[in-house]
Design a protein around this motif. Sequence first.
Motif, short mmCIF file in Angstrom:
data_model
loop_
_atom_site.label_atom_id
_atom_site.label_comp_id
_atom_site.label_asym_id
_atom_site.label_seq_id
_atom_site.Cartn_x
_atom_site.Cartn_y
_atom_site.Cartn_z
N ARG A 13 -1.53 8.67 2.48
CA ARG A 13 -2.64 7.71 2.45
C ARG A 13 -3.34 7.71 1.09
O ARG A 13 -3.71 6.66 0.57
N GLU A 14 -3.48 8.88 0.49
CA GLU A 14 -4.15 8.99 -0.81
C GLU A 14 -3.29 8.38 -1.92
O GLU A 14 -3.79 7.68 -2.80
N ALA A 16 -1.06 6.07 -1.46
CA ALA A 16 -1.06 4.63 -1.20
C ALA A 16 -2.33 3.97 -1.72
O ALA A 16 -2.30 2.86 -2.25
N ARG A 17 -3.46 4.66 -1.59
CA ARG A 17 -4.74 4.10 -2.06
C ARG A 17 -4.71 3.83 -3.56
O ARG A 17 -5.21 2.80 -4.02
N GLY A 20 -3.04 0.71 -4.10
CA GLY A 20 -3.62 -0.43 -3.39
C GLY A 20 -2.89 -0.80 -2.12
O GLY A 20 -3.03 -1.92 -1.62
N ALA A 21 -2.11 0.14 -1.57
CA ALA A 21 -1.35 -0.14 -0.35
C ALA A 21 -2.25 0.04 0.87
O ALA A 21 -2.72 1.15 1.13
N LYS A 22 -2.48 -1.02 1.60
CA LYS A 22 -3.36 -0.97 2.77
C LYS A 22 -2.67 -1.44 4.05
O LYS A 22 -3.09 -1.10 5.15
N ALA A 23 -1.62 -2.25 3.90
CA ALA A 23 -0.96 -2.81 5.08
C ALA A 23 -0.23 -1.71 5.85
O ALA A 23 0.44 -0.86 5.26
N HIS A 24 -0.36 -1.74 7.17
CA HIS A 24 0.28 -0.73 8.01
C HIS A 24 1.62 -1.24 8.52
O HIS A 24 1.70 -2.27 9.21
N LEU A 29 2.55 2.97 5.00
CA LEU A 29 1.57 2.06 4.40
C LEU A 29 2.29 1.28 3.32
O LEU A 29 3.10 1.85 2.57
N GLU A 30 2.00 -0.01 3.19
CA GLU A 30 2.80 -0.87 2.32
C GLU A 30 1.95 -1.66 1.35
O GLU A 30 0.78 -1.97 1.61
N CYS A 31 2.56 -1.94 0.21
CA CYS A 31 2.04 -2.91 -0.75
C CYS A 31 3.26 -3.50 -1.44
O CYS A 31 4.37 -2.97 -1.29
#
Length: 693
Positions: A13-14, A16-17, A20-24, A29-31
């Motif tokens: 999650r960190e 991904a943040r 800028g990946a927010k989509a589940h 998590l995806e971007c």
Amino acid sequence: MKVVIAEKHSVARELARVFGAKAHGEGCLECPGYAFTWAFGHLIQLAPPEAYGFNGWKQEHPPMLPEVFQLAVKKAKIKEGYTDDPFIVKQLQNIKHLFNEATEIIVATDAWREGELIFRYIYQYLKCNKPFKRLWISSQTDEAIKNGFKNLKPGSTYDTLFYSAQCRSEADWIVGVNVTQALSIAAGNRSVLSLGRVQTPTLAMICARYIENKGFIVTPYFQIQLSLQKNGIVFKATGTTNYNSKPEAEQAAKRVQSTARIMSVEIKEEKETPPLLHDLGSLQQEANRKHGYTAEQTLGITQNLYENKLITYPRTESRYIDENVFSTIPGLIRILKRHPNLATAAGTLSAMNLNKKYVDAENVTDHHALLITPVRPGQFSAEQRDIYHPVASRMLESFHHDYFKELTTITLVSDSILFIANGVVIKSRGWRAVLNETEETDDHNNQGTLPAVYEKEILHVVKTEILSKKTKQRPLFTEATLLKAMETAGREMEDEALRQTMKDNGLGTPTTRANIIETLIEQDYILREKKNLIPTSRGLSVYDIVKDKRIAQPELTGQWEKRLEEIRTGTDVPAFKKEIRDYAAAITQELLANGETLQNLSPDKPGEDRMICPACKKGIIKLNPKAAGCSDYQSGCQFTVWRNISGKTLTDTHLKTLILKGKTPGLKGFVSKAGKAFEAALALENGKVSFVF
């Protein structure tokens, strides 16, 4: 699409943040261009003996030495036994789908031996053959993460690290499974008597120290102490002769004249270099000594601080940094100018030339020593503060200047009896000014400045006293002192630099030592008594069985740990594997051959801790690997207390306390159906176990 796999969800999650990946997605998590997925720690493990046809515990099975090890999904406990954990199976399906779709796989599990093993076992189990790259970072700040992704390494760079991890995993399976089964079978299968490659010599150290401590005979002795005076300054000198009785000392004291003559005066300056930076092991020792934290608790708190970007990678074994990291130190010191307890020391150090004694790239392993990060801390919990503070203060100490003191030793004689007076004058507090602490062990601190005296001078004796003293046994192990002993496979040495050179010969690693201690407690071999670690009767019984065997020798396991480190640097893997297999074959046969002796020493032998069944009042409670049950079950008594309750495995001590007293003290480690940890006592009423909050 690039697939990034982390060791756990919070890290994924960190990462991904930062992108800028927010989509589940499914388990990710995806971007655009990236998917971030995660493991749950060790999703895949070496398969149990049953996978190779060794069903049940039979004398003809050991030694079990698979030619090729199989991998299996981590199991979950159900009423009928064990099954593949459904949550893990689902996440493995998600990871497999992502790997199939990936144009590039990026490994972001913890950057060390176990993290590498976690990924490689998943990779092998899923039969993936796509090339992968490695993210290798020592901090989780945004800048460190971005720089890490700009400098990804080919996965093959870390092949030898994986070989080391794989050898460790297979060696622990071979020794642990074979020796545990051989010992338990030979002891009559009354209960599981678990042994392991690292846990057994650790248990041996605890038991040996306990037996030595309890068998120690305290011997009183007596010394004569003089109070002398010059120029209005009174100081004390202690006799170098020890007397066996007080009357003997008193008789000698009567002969002491009213004066004493100076035999010699020695004045020398000593310096103490700053302490090494912390690695995980030294931090665990300090946290236990100062705050009583267990090694496992300290590891958990450091991991939390790391994931909150406040300290660098915690599972480090190095206590040095390189020149690149040193260039960041002045900035880190400036951050501490706002620290409530370290601001003064940080301000002083900012204006000084920094000591570079511990800037040495050759002594840096895959991660440098523990440091704070440029992230300014906000609100701390008490536990976070207790761990962040020693990391920060040690950083200031390590880059500070030497501590200087002047030692004065005066030797006197009165009626042929020698006396010694010691004094110390601090010339420069140096690194000790950071925490304003005095030396923990310093005989010279009894007196400050001594009067100026000269050789052959005669001084007046103001007073003569008799000091009553006792010989002292070596103390029982605390968690801090045990961790220190494990670092050097039981060799006692106080010099930190020398200890650093021995670390590759120690028992386990800073990360695994915490788990070893907890495992010994869970197996009811040792327990915590205040700050001390002491063996149970069960632990002492096992020690009595193995104390003269190689598996109990810390030096042997220390040598194996060194071999694992050598494998990481590219030495022979097959030779180590053969050595482990030959050893396991020999030790299991030796244990099985001693079956009668082992049965006599079994902790569950008749007459010892016999528990009458509280339900039928006839049968005897037997402690088995999965439960405590009544021996009279064939007559219909169904009394059973399962060992695993809400995710916590009960030890023999827990079960005995519950059955004999009807209630346990408060226990930690239970997990609710919602996944939350909780603490509760267990109560037994009408044959049923319930929680008491």
